[in-house]
Design an enzyme around this catalytic site. Structure first.
Site, short mmCIF file in Angstrom:
data_model
loop_
_atom_site.label_atom_id
_atom_site.label_comp_id
_atom_site.label_asym_id
_atom_site.label_seq_id
_atom_site.Cartn_x
_atom_site.Cartn_y
_atom_site.Cartn_z
N SER A 1 0.94 -1.36 0.04
CA SER A 1 -0.05 0.01 -0.03
C SER A 1 0.81 1.39 -0.05
O SER A 1 1.91 1.38 0.77
CB SER A 1 -0.98 0.12 1.15
OG SER A 1 -1.82 1.38 1.30
N LYS B 1 -13.66 -3.47 1.92
CA LYS B 1 -14.61 -2.14 1.90
C LYS B 1 -15.84 -2.44 2.17
O LYS B 1 -16.53 -1.58 2.91
CB LYS B 1 -14.40 -1.43 0.35
CG LYS B 1 -13.16 -0.91 0.40
CD LYS B 1 -12.89 -0.29 -1.03
CE LYS B 1 -11.53 0.20 -1.28
NZ LYS B 1 -11.47 1.03 -2.63
N ASN C 1 -14.19 3.52 2.08
CA ASN C 1 -12.77 3.41 2.20
C ASN C 1 -12.30 4.40 3.07
O ASN C 1 -11.04 4.32 3.20
CB ASN C 1 -12.39 3.63 0.69
CG ASN C 1 -12.37 5.41 0.20
OD1 ASN C 1 -13.37 5.84 0.75
ND2 ASN C 1 -11.57 5.62 -0.48
N ASP D 1 -13.37 7.36 -3.13
CA ASP D 1 -13.03 6.89 -4.45
C ASP D 1 -13.42 7.77 -5.54
O ASP D 1 -12.85 8.07 -6.52
CB ASP D 1 -13.23 5.42 -4.48
CG ASP D 1 -12.39 4.49 -3.98
OD1 ASP D 1 -11.29 5.16 -3.42
OD2 ASP D 1 -12.90 3.41 -3.38
N GLY E 1 -17.70 -3.45 -15.23
CA GLY E 1 -17.76 -3.95 -13.91
C GLY E 1 -18.76 -3.37 -12.98
O GLY E 1 -19.39 -2.27 -13.26
N ALA F 1 -15.39 -1.34 -6.69
CA ALA F 1 -14.55 -0.10 -7.31
C ALA F 1 -15.77 0.55 -8.25
O ALA F 1 -16.01 1.85 -8.22
CB ALA F 1 -13.72 -0.74 -8.18
P1 ATR Z 1 -13.53 -4.51 -6.77
O1 ATR Z 1 -13.61 -4.26 -5.45
O2 ATR Z 1 -12.02 -4.31 -7.18
O3 ATR Z 1 -14.56 -4.05 -7.65
P2 ATR Z 1 -15.10 -6.94 -6.85
O4 ATR Z 1 -16.20 -6.48 -6.07
O5 ATR Z 1 -14.65 -8.64 -6.41
O6 ATR Z 1 -13.64 -6.10 -6.74
O7 ATR Z 1 -15.37 -6.72 -8.48
C1 ATR Z 1 -14.70 -7.25 -9.35
C2 ATR Z 1 -15.30 -6.97 -10.56
O8 ATR Z 1 -14.28 -7.16 -11.78
C3 ATR Z 1 -16.64 -7.32 -11.03
O9 ATR Z 1 -17.48 -6.77 -11.58
C4 ATR Z 1 -16.26 -8.68 -11.68
O10 ATR Z 1 -17.22 -9.15 -12.52
P3 ATR Z 1 -18.19 -10.30 -11.98
O11 ATR Z 1 -19.10 -9.47 -10.89
O12 ATR Z 1 -18.93 -10.81 -13.23
O13 ATR Z 1 -17.43 -11.29 -11.27
C5 ATR Z 1 -15.16 -8.22 -12.72
N1 ATR Z 1 -14.20 -9.21 -13.43
C6 ATR Z 1 -13.19 -9.57 -12.83
N2 ATR Z 1 -12.32 -10.37 -13.61
C7 ATR Z 1 -13.12 -10.02 -14.96
C8 ATR Z 1 -12.63 -10.37 -16.34
N3 ATR Z 1 -11.76 -11.24 -16.55
N4 ATR Z 1 -13.55 -10.03 -17.13
C9 ATR Z 1 -14.72 -9.31 -16.85
N5 ATR Z 1 -15.17 -8.74 -15.61
C10 ATR Z 1 -14.31 -9.12 -14.61
#
Ligand code: ATR
Length: 283
Positions: free
Chosen positions: A18, A69, A90, A105, A130, A134
Site C-alpha cells: 500500500s 470495503k 474506504n 473513491d 464492472g 470499485a
Molecule cells: P473490486 O472491489 O475491485 O470491484 P470485486 O467487488 O470483486 O472487486 O469486483 C470485481 C469486478 O471485476 C466484478 O465486476 C467482476 O465481474 P463479476 O461480478 O461478473 O465477477 C469483474 N471482473 C473480474 N475479472 C473479470 C474478467 N476477466 N472479465 C470481466 N470482468 C471481470
C-alpha cells in the site's frame, strides 16, 4: 508531557504494497499535522475485531482497502451518502463511540480527471465495465460530474442490475449484457472498474465501442492497468489514463475529512508517477 499523535491506518489483506502510509505521511508533513499512519494486514475473519482494537488504542481514522470495503460499510454506525450507495467504505472516522463511513473513491477519480487532467466529463456517454466495489464507488460521482447516460456492463448481469437500481436514475442509467457490448454505438468515456488486470484475466472488448474522442480510464495503476490501457490506445482512444491520480486524490479527500485541511497533491503525484511502472495496485 508530550501528547501522543492521533493514530491512522490503512486496513487490507494483503496491504504491504500500500502507498497510503507514504502518501498520508507526505500530506501530514506538508500541512504540519501530527499523526501516525500505519498499514495493518488483517484477514477478513479478524477485521471487525482489529478495527475495535484500533479504536480502543487511539485509532481516529482508517482507510480500508481490498477485501474489506464492504465489511467496513456494514460495521459503521452511520454512512455518508456516497458509501451508502456504494455499499462500500474506504474512509472511516471514529467519532469517540462509533465508526462513521464514507467513500472518497469517486470524488478522487473525478478530481483527477477534471482538475489534474483538465478533462470535461459533462455530456459524455459513458460505459462502466464492472459492478463490484470499485464500480459502485465511482458511479455516483461520475453521474454527479454531469456525464450523459451511464451504461453498466458486468459478466454477471445481476450485479450490474443491482448497481443500476441503487443509482436510482432510470432513463439515464442502464444495465446491458457484456455479449451485446458492440451493439450500443460509440462511448465518449469508458471506465474499467473490473479486477481483470489484477487477476491476469482477459477483458473481451470489441474495438467499435470507442473512437478518436473517447476517454479511457482504468481505476488500477501499475502492471494491472497495462492490458486495458493498451487496448484503449490500440482502439484509437483520445486519452488512456490510469488510476494513479485517483489514488492520490482519494487519499487527499480522506485527509481533508479527518484533518479539515486539503493537501496540495501535485508533489506526491509527481513522485509516484516517476515510479509508476514499478508500482503494484493496492491503495
Ligand atoms: P473490486 O472491489 O475491485 O470491484 P470485486 O467487488 O470483486 O472487486 O469486483 C470485481 C469486478 O471485476 C466484478 O465486476 C467482476 O465481474 P463479476 O461480478 O461478473 O465477477 C469483474 N471482473 C473480474 N475479472 C473479470 C474478467 N476477466 N472479465 C470481466 N470482468 C471481470
Amino acid at each position: 508531557m508530550t501528547a501522543v499523535p492521533a493514530r491512522y491506518a490503512v486496513f487490507g489483506h494483503p496491504v504491504a504494497h500500500s502507498l497510503s502510509p507514504s502518501i498520508h505521511a507526505a500530506f501530514a508533513r506538508q500541512l504540519g499535522v501530527a499523526m501516525s499512519y500505519e498499514a495493518i494486514d488483517v484477514a477478513p475473519e479478524a477485521f471487525a475485531n482489529a478495527l475495535g482494537v484500533f479504536a480502543a488504542s487511539g485509532g481516529r481514522g482508517a482507510n480500508i482497502t481490498l477485501p474489506h470495503k464492504e465489511a467496513a460499510a456494514e460495521l459503521c454506525a452511520r454512512l455518508g451518502e456516497r458509501a451508502r450507495i456504494a455499499g462500500a467504505a474506504n474512509t472511516l472516522t471514529f467519532d469517540g463511540t462509533d465508526w462513521v463511513g464514507d467513500n472518497t473513491d469517486g470524488a478522487g477519480l473525478v478530481r483527477d480527471l477534471t482538475e489534474r487532467q483538465a478533462l470535461d466529463l459533462r455530456g459524455r456517454r459513458t460505459l462502466l465495465l464492472g459492478a463490484g466495489g470499485a464500480a459502485r464507488g465511482v458511479a455516483p460521482a461520475l453521474l454527479d460530474a454531469g456525464i450523459d447516460e451511464l451504461y453498466v456492463v458486468n459478466r454477471h448481469t445481476d450485479r450490474a442490475d443491482a448497481l443500476v437500481d441503487a443509482l436510482g436514475q432510470p432513463g439515464r442509467v442502464h444495465s446491458r449484457y457484456w455479449d451485446d457490448l458492440g451493439s450500443h454505438g460509440l462511448f465518449d468515456c469508458v471506465v474499467n472498474a473490473t479486477s481483470a488486470g489484477r487477476n491476469d484475466g482477459e477483458l473481451a472488448l470489441p474495438m467499435g465501442i470507442v473512437g478518436p474522442r473517447t476517454l479511457a480510464v482504468d481505476l488500477s495503476y501499475g502492471d494491472a492497468a497495462i492490458p486495458f490501457l493498451a487496448w484503449a490506445r490500440g482502439a484509437g482512444c483520445a486519452q488512456a489514463i490510469d488510476g494513479l491520480g485517483m489514488l492520490v486524490e482519494q487519499a487527499a479527500e480522506s485527509f481533508a475529512l479527518w484533518h479539515g485541511k486539503r493537501p496540495d497533491t501535485s508533489a506526491v503525484y509527481a513522485e509516484l508517477r516517476a515510479r509508476a511502472p514499478s508500482l503494484t495496485t493496492a491503495d
